[in-house]
Design an enzyme around this catalytic site. Structure first.
Site, PDB file in Angstrom:
ATOM      1  N   ARG A  37      41.650  35.049  90.989  1.00  0.00           N
ATOM      2  CA  ARG A  37      41.167  33.946  91.704  1.00  0.00           C
ATOM      3  C   ARG A  37      41.837  32.626  91.103  1.00  0.00           C
ATOM      4  O   ARG A  37      41.893  31.516  91.934  1.00  0.00           O
ATOM      5  CB  ARG A  37      39.992  33.847  92.069  1.00  0.00           C
ATOM      6  CG  ARG A  37      39.477  35.162  92.889  1.00  0.00           C
ATOM      7  CD  ARG A  37      37.873  35.029  93.385  1.00  0.00           C
ATOM      8  NE  ARG A  37      37.616  33.938  93.748  1.00  0.00           N
ATOM      9  CZ  ARG A  37      36.459  33.239  93.559  1.00  0.00           C
ATOM     10  NH1 ARG A  37      35.891  33.699  92.560  1.00  0.00           N
ATOM     11  NH2 ARG A  37      36.103  31.968  93.973  1.00  0.00           N
ATOM     12  N   ASN A  38      41.987  32.492  89.883  1.00  0.00           N
ATOM     13  CA  ASN A  38      42.471  31.126  89.323  1.00  0.00           C
ATOM     14  C   ASN A  38      43.970  30.985  89.726  1.00  0.00           C
ATOM     15  O   ASN A  38      44.736  31.904  89.781  1.00  0.00           O
ATOM     16  CB  ASN A  38      42.395  31.127  87.822  1.00  0.00           C
ATOM     17  CG  ASN A  38      42.654  29.833  87.418  1.00  0.00           C
ATOM     18  OD1 ASN A  38      43.645  29.225  87.340  1.00  0.00           O
ATOM     19  ND2 ASN A  38      41.888  29.398  86.519  1.00  0.00           N
ATOM     20  N   ALA A  39      44.324  29.733  90.287  1.00  0.00           N
ATOM     21  CA  ALA A  39      45.490  29.566  90.868  1.00  0.00           C
ATOM     22  C   ALA A  39      46.814  29.004  89.795  1.00  0.00           C
ATOM     23  O   ALA A  39      47.906  28.964  90.159  1.00  0.00           O
ATOM     24  CB  ALA A  39      45.347  28.431  91.974  1.00  0.00           C
ATOM     25  N   PHE A  40      46.478  28.993  88.603  1.00  0.00           N
ATOM     26  CA  PHE A  40      47.393  28.725  87.564  1.00  0.00           C
ATOM     27  C   PHE A  40      48.656  29.355  87.728  1.00  0.00           C
ATOM     28  O   PHE A  40      49.684  28.629  87.754  1.00  0.00           O
ATOM     29  CB  PHE A  40      46.731  28.927  85.979  1.00  0.00           C
ATOM     30  CG  PHE A  40      47.732  28.186  85.120  1.00  0.00           C
ATOM     31  CD1 PHE A  40      47.660  26.995  84.637  1.00  0.00           C
ATOM     32  CD2 PHE A  40      48.401  29.230  84.511  1.00  0.00           C
ATOM     33  CE1 PHE A  40      48.861  26.454  83.675  1.00  0.00           C
ATOM     34  CE2 PHE A  40      49.491  28.698  83.425  1.00  0.00           C
ATOM     35  CZ  PHE A  40      49.496  27.415  83.222  1.00  0.00           C
ATOM     36  N   SER A 139      43.006  24.277  88.145  1.00  0.00           N
ATOM     37  CA  SER A 139      43.609  25.456  88.772  1.00  0.00           C
ATOM     38  C   SER A 139      42.453  26.611  89.094  1.00  0.00           C
ATOM     39  O   SER A 139      42.544  27.396  89.748  1.00  0.00           O
ATOM     40  CB  SER A 139      44.850  26.341  88.041  1.00  0.00           C
ATOM     41  OG  SER A 139      44.073  26.575  86.848  1.00  0.00           O
TER      42      SER A 139
END
Length: 163
Positions: A37-40, A139
């Site tokens: 789920r982290n957008a990095f 992020s």
């Protein structure tokens, strides 16, 4: 006290992206930004209009090929869960040694306001005092912001590397 991850780096690095401390999931997986789920990773790949690689080793190669190093401000800390707000007893990484090993660094990027604040408070003296700095919205999925807005905010990272 949980320890962090070793940096993703090579001697070509021009940009160092710093988080605070890997999430519990990232530590378990031994991967930077390992929470799906982290957008990095989607952000970085979107900046270069590339399809997101699934394997972590490909993602590592992606950042290294763009002269980006990844690390965290903290070497260790006490923390229940993964929230930056829960960090207690923070101990910074050895940035003096990192700076000595990476003579081409020209930009320090903070992947959250908390990373920037911890760095400023704990890293004294600052071996990167002469570098340009860029603070970006986190992020993390905990940072409520639409992906498109995060991507727009992260665009200066790509511009900096194109100079």
């Amino acid at each position: 006290m949980p320890g962090g991850l070793p940096p993703v780096e090579d001697r070509r690095a021009e940009v160092l992206v710093l988080g605070t401390m890997p999430s519990e999931m990232s530590l378990l997986r031994k991967e930077y930004y390992g929470n799906p789920r982290n957008a990095f990773w989607p952000l970085l790949y979107a900046l270069w209009d590339e399809p997101l690689a699934g394997r972590y080793e490909e993602r590592r190669r992606f950042v290294l090929d763009r002269h980006i190093a990844l690390w965290d401000v903290l070497a260790t800390c006490e923390r229940e869960g993964s929230a930056d707000a829960a960090i207690r007893r923070p101990v910074p990484n050895d940035f003096a040694a990192f700076a000595a090993a990476h003579p081409h660094l020209r930009l320090l990027v903070f992947n959250s306001r908390m990373a920037e604040q911890l760095y400023g408070r704990l890293v004294i003296p600052d071996p990167f005092a002469a570098l340009d700095r860029l603070g970006l919205p986190s992020s993390s999925p905990a940072r409520a912001m639409r992906f498109e807005h995060k991507l727009e905010a992260w665009t200066p990272l790509k511009r900096a590397l194109e100079r």
